[in-house]
Design a protein around this motif. Sequence first.
Motif, PDB file in Angstrom:
ATOM      1  N   LEU A 279      39.662  57.327  42.888  1.00  0.00           N
ATOM      2  CA  LEU A 279      40.273  58.416  43.895  1.00  0.00           C
ATOM      3  C   LEU A 279      40.908  57.539  44.909  1.00  0.00           C
ATOM      4  O   LEU A 279      42.202  58.023  45.382  1.00  0.00           O
ATOM      5  CB  LEU A 279      39.053  58.866  44.744  1.00  0.00           C
ATOM      6  CG  LEU A 279      38.530  60.217  44.015  1.00  0.00           C
ATOM      7  CD1 LEU A 279      37.263  60.609  45.043  1.00  0.00           C
ATOM      8  CD2 LEU A 279      39.519  61.247  44.122  1.00  0.00           C
ATOM      9  N   LEU A 280      40.682  56.445  45.473  1.00  0.00           N
ATOM     10  CA  LEU A 280      41.105  56.001  46.596  1.00  0.00           C
ATOM     11  C   LEU A 280      42.212  54.821  46.199  1.00  0.00           C
ATOM     12  O   LEU A 280      43.097  54.382  46.912  1.00  0.00           O
ATOM     13  CB  LEU A 280      39.965  55.328  47.577  1.00  0.00           C
ATOM     14  CG  LEU A 280      39.360  56.137  48.294  1.00  0.00           C
ATOM     15  CD1 LEU A 280      38.135  55.370  49.127  1.00  0.00           C
ATOM     16  CD2 LEU A 280      39.957  57.131  49.082  1.00  0.00           C
ATOM     17  N   GLY A 281      41.976  54.203  45.076  1.00  0.00           N
ATOM     18  CA  GLY A 281      42.942  53.111  44.331  1.00  0.00           C
ATOM     19  C   GLY A 281      42.527  51.908  44.935  1.00  0.00           C
ATOM     20  O   GLY A 281      43.248  51.045  45.081  1.00  0.00           O
ATOM     21  N   LEU A 282      41.151  51.819  45.327  1.00  0.00           N
ATOM     22  CA  LEU A 282      40.780  50.335  45.856  1.00  0.00           C
ATOM     23  C   LEU A 282      40.199  49.615  44.739  1.00  0.00           C
ATOM     24  O   LEU A 282      38.990  50.356  44.219  1.00  0.00           O
ATOM     25  CB  LEU A 282      39.666  50.461  46.884  1.00  0.00           C
ATOM     26  CG  LEU A 282      40.194  51.164  48.099  1.00  0.00           C
ATOM     27  CD1 LEU A 282      38.892  51.749  49.186  1.00  0.00           C
ATOM     28  CD2 LEU A 282      41.097  50.386  48.921  1.00  0.00           C
ATOM     29  N   LYS A 283      40.745  48.631  44.321  1.00  0.00           N
ATOM     30  CA  LYS A 283      39.922  47.744  43.293  1.00  0.00           C
ATOM     31  C   LYS A 283      39.844  48.836  41.921  1.00  0.00           C
ATOM     32  O   LYS A 283      38.873  48.653  41.436  1.00  0.00           O
ATOM     33  CB  LYS A 283      38.869  47.105  43.451  1.00  0.00           C
ATOM     34  CG  LYS A 283      39.251  46.106  44.696  1.00  0.00           C
ATOM     35  CD  LYS A 283      39.933  45.033  44.101  1.00  0.00           C
ATOM     36  CE  LYS A 283      40.081  43.811  45.267  1.00  0.00           C
ATOM     37  NZ  LYS A 283      41.018  42.707  44.994  1.00  0.00           N
ATOM     38  N   PRO A 284      41.036  49.482  41.627  1.00  0.00           N
ATOM     39  CA  PRO A 284      40.696  50.585  40.557  1.00  0.00           C
ATOM     40  C   PRO A 284      40.552  49.670  39.189  1.00  0.00           C
ATOM     41  O   PRO A 284      39.588  50.548  38.444  1.00  0.00           O
ATOM     42  CB  PRO A 284      41.945  51.263  40.310  1.00  0.00           C
ATOM     43  CG  PRO A 284      42.970  50.302  40.905  1.00  0.00           C
ATOM     44  CD  PRO A 284      42.565  49.619  41.902  1.00  0.00           C
TER      45      PRO A 284
END
Length: 147
Positions: A61-66
Amino acid sequence: MKAPFLIGRLLFGGYFLYNGINHLRNRKQLGSYAESKGVPNGEFTVAAAGIPLLIGGTSLLLGLKPKLGAAAILGFLAGVSPVMHDFWRNQDPNERQANMINFTKNAALAGGALALMGVEEPWEASVPVGRPGLGKKLKKIARQIAA
């Protein structure tokens, strides 16, 4: 291409985040079902299985370490699907069909997670954590000009 990828990412990640929350909120009911499938300590196992869903869904969702988030989801699906949706063991045709649908759905979701692992990071429209902000970029440019 930003909008379709972002919308798809939000839907995909949101699905897993919702299911992670559901695993924690309904761990007793889901745990009973898991135990009926031979899973030991169902309530604990269901709650523990919700953690990679929460981490993976939030990450996408956030694109953090996807890539790590997609790997968490892939691990969940690979571990859970053969145990919980073992259609090949069902004698009842309706139960067999329901489990086959869920197994193949999970296989398709695993394919989506695997495909997302191939997308280069950072993703567009990701939460900018740990990336140089505009101020840092301007300071870097100013230092280069001054040097």
